[in-house]
Design an enzyme around this catalytic site. Structure first.
Site, PDB file in Angstrom:
ATOM      1  N   GLY A  37       0.821  -1.217   0.000  1.00  0.00           N
ATOM      2  CA  GLY A  37       0.000   0.000   0.000  1.00  0.00           C
ATOM      3  C   GLY A  37       0.848   1.258   0.000  1.00  0.00           C
ATOM      4  N   VAL A  39       3.175   4.584   0.836  1.00  0.00           N
ATOM      5  CA  VAL A  39       2.924   5.811   1.611  1.00  0.00           C
ATOM      6  C   VAL A  39       1.438   6.154   1.580  1.00  0.00           C
ATOM      7  CG1 VAL A  39       3.342   8.312   1.652  1.00  0.00           C
ATOM      8  CG2 VAL A  39       5.245   6.735   1.309  1.00  0.00           C
ATOM      9  N   CYS A  40       0.824   6.077   0.409  1.00  0.00           N
ATOM     10  CA  CYS A  40      -0.580   6.470   0.254  1.00  0.00           C
ATOM     11  C   CYS A  40      -1.468   5.764   1.278  1.00  0.00           C
ATOM     12  CB  CYS A  40      -1.043   6.153  -1.167  1.00  0.00           C
ATOM     13  SG  CYS A  40      -2.815   6.268  -1.375  1.00  0.00           S
ATOM     14  N   GLY A 183       1.661  23.621   1.543  1.00  0.00           N
ATOM     15  CA  GLY A 183       1.162  22.874   0.384  1.00  0.00           C
ATOM     16  C   GLY A 183       0.076  21.903   0.824  1.00  0.00           C
ATOM     17  N   VAL A 184      -0.066  20.812   0.068  1.00  0.00           N
ATOM     18  CA  VAL A 184      -1.186  19.900   0.306  1.00  0.00           C
ATOM     19  C   VAL A 184      -1.115  19.234   1.683  1.00  0.00           C
ATOM     20  CG1 VAL A 184      -2.551  18.089  -0.770  1.00  0.00           C
ATOM     21  CG2 VAL A 184      -0.967  19.391  -2.151  1.00  0.00           C
ATOM     22  N   GLY A 267       7.536  19.291   0.518  1.00  0.00           N
ATOM     23  CA  GLY A 267       7.674  18.549  -0.733  1.00  0.00           C
ATOM     24  C   GLY A 267       8.321  17.192  -0.513  1.00  0.00           C
ATOM     25  N   ARG A 268       8.326  16.385  -1.572  1.00  0.00           N
ATOM     26  CA  ARG A 268       8.880  15.038  -1.501  1.00  0.00           C
ATOM     27  C   ARG A 268       9.867  14.838  -2.653  1.00  0.00           C
ATOM     28  NH1 ARG A 268       6.038  11.755   1.892  1.00  0.00           N
ATOM     29  NH2 ARG A 268       6.768   9.906   0.780  1.00  0.00           N
ATOM     30  N   ALA A 315      -1.397   9.570  -6.194  1.00  0.00           N
ATOM     31  CA  ALA A 315      -1.663   8.128  -6.288  1.00  0.00           C
ATOM     32  C   ALA A 315      -2.450   7.791  -7.556  1.00  0.00           C
ATOM     33  CB  ALA A 315      -2.437   7.670  -5.060  1.00  0.00           C
ATOM     34  N   HIS A 440     -30.395  17.021 -10.232  1.00  0.00           N
ATOM     35  CA  HIS A 440     -30.774  18.210  -9.473  1.00  0.00           C
ATOM     36  C   HIS A 440     -31.486  17.771  -8.208  1.00  0.00           C
ATOM     37  CE1 HIS A 440     -32.125  22.264  -8.611  1.00  0.00           C
ATOM     38  NE2 HIS A 440     -33.318  21.760  -8.376  1.00  0.00           N
TER      39      HIS A 440
HETATM   40  P1  NAI Z   1       3.822  20.543  -1.752  1.00  0.00           P
HETATM   41  O1  NAI Z   1       4.732  20.650  -2.906  1.00  0.00           O
HETATM   42  O2  NAI Z   1       2.361  20.372  -1.957  1.00  0.00           O
HETATM   43  O3  NAI Z   1       3.975  21.849  -0.823  1.00  0.00           O
HETATM   44  C1  NAI Z   1       5.197  22.243  -0.289  1.00  0.00           C
HETATM   45  C2  NAI Z   1       5.115  23.711   0.110  1.00  0.00           C
HETATM   46  O4  NAI Z   1       6.235  24.021   0.896  1.00  0.00           O
HETATM   47  C3  NAI Z   1       5.106  24.666  -1.080  1.00  0.00           C
HETATM   48  O5  NAI Z   1       4.046  25.564  -0.938  1.00  0.00           O
HETATM   49  C4  NAI Z   1       6.457  25.350  -0.971  1.00  0.00           C
HETATM   50  O6  NAI Z   1       6.446  26.688  -1.422  1.00  0.00           O
HETATM   51  C5  NAI Z   1       6.711  25.305   0.527  1.00  0.00           C
HETATM   52  N1  NAI Z   1       8.122  25.362   0.923  1.00  0.00           N
HETATM   53  C6  NAI Z   1       9.173  24.767   0.327  1.00  0.00           C
HETATM   54  N2  NAI Z   1      10.305  25.024   1.014  1.00  0.00           N
HETATM   55  C7  NAI Z   1       9.947  25.779   2.079  1.00  0.00           C
HETATM   56  C8  NAI Z   1      10.660  26.374   3.170  1.00  0.00           C
HETATM   57  N3  NAI Z   1      11.994  26.199   3.331  1.00  0.00           N
HETATM   58  N4  NAI Z   1       9.978  27.119   4.075  1.00  0.00           N
HETATM   59  C9  NAI Z   1       8.637  27.281   3.921  1.00  0.00           C
HETATM   60  N5  NAI Z   1       7.915  26.762   2.918  1.00  0.00           N
HETATM   61  C10 NAI Z   1       8.556  26.009   2.011  1.00  0.00           C
HETATM   62  O7  NAI Z   1       4.439  19.369  -0.849  1.00  0.00           O
HETATM   63  P2  NAI Z   1       3.813  18.529   0.346  1.00  0.00           P
HETATM   64  O8  NAI Z   1       2.675  19.233   0.972  1.00  0.00           O
HETATM   65  O9  NAI Z   1       4.970  18.156   1.194  1.00  0.00           O
HETATM   66  O10 NAI Z   1       3.236  17.236  -0.380  1.00  0.00           O
HETATM   67  C11 NAI Z   1       4.142  16.332  -1.032  1.00  0.00           C
HETATM   68  C12 NAI Z   1       3.481  15.614  -2.173  1.00  0.00           C
HETATM   69  O11 NAI Z   1       2.448  14.770  -1.712  1.00  0.00           O
HETATM   70  C13 NAI Z   1       2.879  16.585  -3.173  1.00  0.00           C
HETATM   71  O12 NAI Z   1       3.327  16.244  -4.451  1.00  0.00           O
HETATM   72  C14 NAI Z   1       1.405  16.370  -3.063  1.00  0.00           C
HETATM   73  O13 NAI Z   1       0.755  16.484  -4.304  1.00  0.00           O
HETATM   74  C15 NAI Z   1       1.288  14.944  -2.494  1.00  0.00           C
HETATM   75  N6  NAI Z   1       0.095  14.873  -1.658  1.00  0.00           N
HETATM   76  C16 NAI Z   1      -1.123  14.899  -2.251  1.00  0.00           C
HETATM   77  C17 NAI Z   1      -2.256  14.913  -1.489  1.00  0.00           C
HETATM   78  C18 NAI Z   1      -3.577  15.006  -2.168  1.00  0.00           C
HETATM   79  O14 NAI Z   1      -3.658  14.725  -3.356  1.00  0.00           O
HETATM   80  N7  NAI Z   1      -4.635  15.395  -1.485  1.00  0.00           N
HETATM   81  C19 NAI Z   1      -2.222  14.868  -0.026  1.00  0.00           C
HETATM   82  C20 NAI Z   1      -0.892  14.913   0.475  1.00  0.00           C
HETATM   83  C21 NAI Z   1       0.211  14.892  -0.314  1.00  0.00           C
END
Ligand code: NAI
Length: 457
Positions: A37, A39-40, A183-184, A267-268, A315, A440
């Site tokens: 499964g 990380v997701c 971010g997310v 980020g990742r 995912a 509707h």
């Molecule tokens: P992200 O890329 O969504 O957000 C990271 C944020 O951190 C950005 O806004 C960036 O500007 C900021 N940042 C970067 N360096 C920084 C610093 N030194 N100080 C302050 N801010 C900084 O990455 P996140 O939230 O870690 O998610 C990782 C991955 O997991 C993403 O690709 C995301 O799409 C995926 N994910 C998707 C979800 C969903 O589809 N609902 C849920 C959780 C994760």
């Protein structure tokens, strides 16, 4: 042992690739070192949704007055919510195990390492066994970025700085939670911990939250959470993490915010090291495995799906990439398209997006028209969202009259955005889209309403 397909990594990309390959009659081995499964399912999408649902019920119980619902003392048991989350994960991991069995996939639970190539294919070892695969699908995923900011490593080792993995199993609700990265992950965790009693501060480097999300929608989301008590520090550069707080620079000044826990969600990065990738000479760029539209890497017979190729760390992208890889292995030509992948932020309200935003469309020089509607155009939304300030935004290509993008903020955006994705993916003309019938009353009808604000030609 010889297989038609060996899949390395059992997250959404890997387990679905194995399932599809097994289902098609290919002898398939899936190697996973931690938990089926990935990380997701174990420390991402699913556990966060289980916790967010508990928080949502808690919010509804406390804030039902306007709807005629008044509860007595409502309490929240974080430990119980975490235990339920663990049960949900266990059930779903069991479901994947059953799917592997049903599709005749052999699962090796251990660390897989690529050792080389023979005339029969690519060789790997796991649990002391040697395996050879005619085809290899790499699905080794991603890891959180731990930046070289003073105090991050030490804080992480001491359990003061957390990533998505640790925060989802935290045994208590921290009083002061500082989230680095808006971010997310940052926003979903801000939503949960705000609901269940933490004071949350989000420190974000950019001048807006929610990264590439439409700017108006980011602003509405921020306003909603500010009203709920979340503090946002934007255009803020974190310079250090101490034992009791986070220091950042903004407007040329240094600020320190006290913290009981710090979540790092900036980020990742794709996982390309530690499993012998170099023995094959697979081409990588900026830390990600390079793939073509058939998901094949620079080495024939070797495919890479999911976060490891760094294209779209979602995912559902991995699912489709897995299918494309397996179809090509089966000799069925299939290509991956990235232009209509929906994305969702599971806050409350949710954010759903697909296709171009005004910013990306302008950057590409596309000629487009935009319609923005308040969600109030949907009767169902008004009935269920007292004081709601959601919006819908649709972008139409001026020349082709086809939908370029759709963005919305409302409580059920995750479910609604699917219909817009189909419209973007199938490239139906506006005149045809207007003939589609929506049930509707639904919040989804807003899309139809938005389309009718635009002329056919
Ligand atoms: P992200 O890329 O969504 O957000 C990271 C944020 O951190 C950005 O806004 C960036 O500007 C900021 N940042 C970067 N360096 C920084 C610093 N030194 N100080 C302050 N801010 C900084 O990455 P996140 O939230 O870690 O998610 C990782 C991955 O997991 C993403 O690709 C995301 O799409 C995926 N994910 C998707 C979800 C969903 O589809 N609902 C849920 C959780 C994760």
């Amino acid at each position: 042992m010889n297989y038609d397909v060996i899949v390395l990594g059992g997250g959404p990309g890997g387990y679905l690739a194995a399932e599809r390959a097994g289902h098609a009659g290919l002898s398939t081995l899936l190697i996973e070192k931690r938990a089926l499964g990935g990380v997701c399912l174990n420390e991402g999408c699913i556990p966060s949704k289980a916790l967010l649902y508990s928080a949502k019920l808690y919010d509804y119980a406390r804030h039902g007055d306007a709807y005629g619902v008044t509860c007595g003392a409502v309490t929240y048991d974080h430990a119980k919510a975490v235990a339920r989350k663990d049960k949900v994960v266990k059930t779903l991991v069991g479901g994947i195990r059953a799917q592997m069995k049903a599709n005749h996939v052999t699962v090796a639970e251990g660390e897989g390492v690529i050792t080389g190539r023979t005339a029969d294919g690519i060789t790997l070892t796991a649990n002391g066994e040697t395996y050879t695969g005619k085809h290899l699908i790499l699905a080794t995923g991603s890891l959180p970025v731990l930046p070289p900011i003073p105090g991050v490593r030490e804080g992480y080792e001491a359990g003061f700085v957390l990533t998505n993995r640790e925060i989802l199993s935290l045994d208590h609700v921290p009083g002061e939670l500082v989230i680095v990265g808006g971010g997310v992950i940052g926003l979903e965790m801000a939503s949960y911990f705000n609901s269940v009693g933490s004071h949350v501060t989000v420190v974000e480097m950019l001048n807006k939250i929610a990264g590439p999300t439409d700017r108006d929608i980011s602003a509405i989301l921020q306003k909603n959470y500010e009203k709920k008590g979340v503090t946002f520090c934007l255009s803020a550069k974190v310079t250090g993490i101490g034992t009791d707080g986070v220091t950042y620079e903004a407007d040329g000044k240094a600020h320190t915010i006290p913290a009981d826990k710090v979540l790092l969600s900036i980020g990742r990065r794709p996982v390309t090291e530690g499993y012998g990738l170099e023995t094959l000479g697979v081409h990588t760029e900026r830390g990600a495995i390079v793939t073509g539209r058939d998901m094949q890497t620079s080495i024939p017979g070797v495919y890479a799906v999911g976060d490891v190729n760094g294209k779209s760390m979602l995912a559902h992208t991995a699912y489709r990439e897995a299918e494309v890889a397996v179809n090509n292995i089966l000799g069925k030509r299939d290509v991956m398209r990235y232009s209509a992948i929906p994305s969702v932020i599971y806050t409350n309200p949710e954010v759903g997006s697909v296709g171009e935003t005004e910013e990306t469309a302008a950057a590409k020089g596309l000629a487009f028209e935009t319609v923005t509607l308040p969600m109030q155009y949907s009767g169902r939304y008004v009935a269920e969202n007292e004081g709601g300030d959601g919006i819908l935004k649709v972008l139409l290509d001026k020349k082709t009259r086809r939908l370029l993008g759709c963005h919305m903020i409302c409580p059920t955006a995750s479910e609604i955005i699917v219909s817009a994705s189909i419209m973007v993916e199938t490239q139906m003309r506006l005149s045809d889209l207007k003939e589609l019938i929506f049930p509707h009353p639904t919040a989804c009808e807003i899309i139809r309403e938005g389309l009718f604000q635009l002329p056919d030609c």
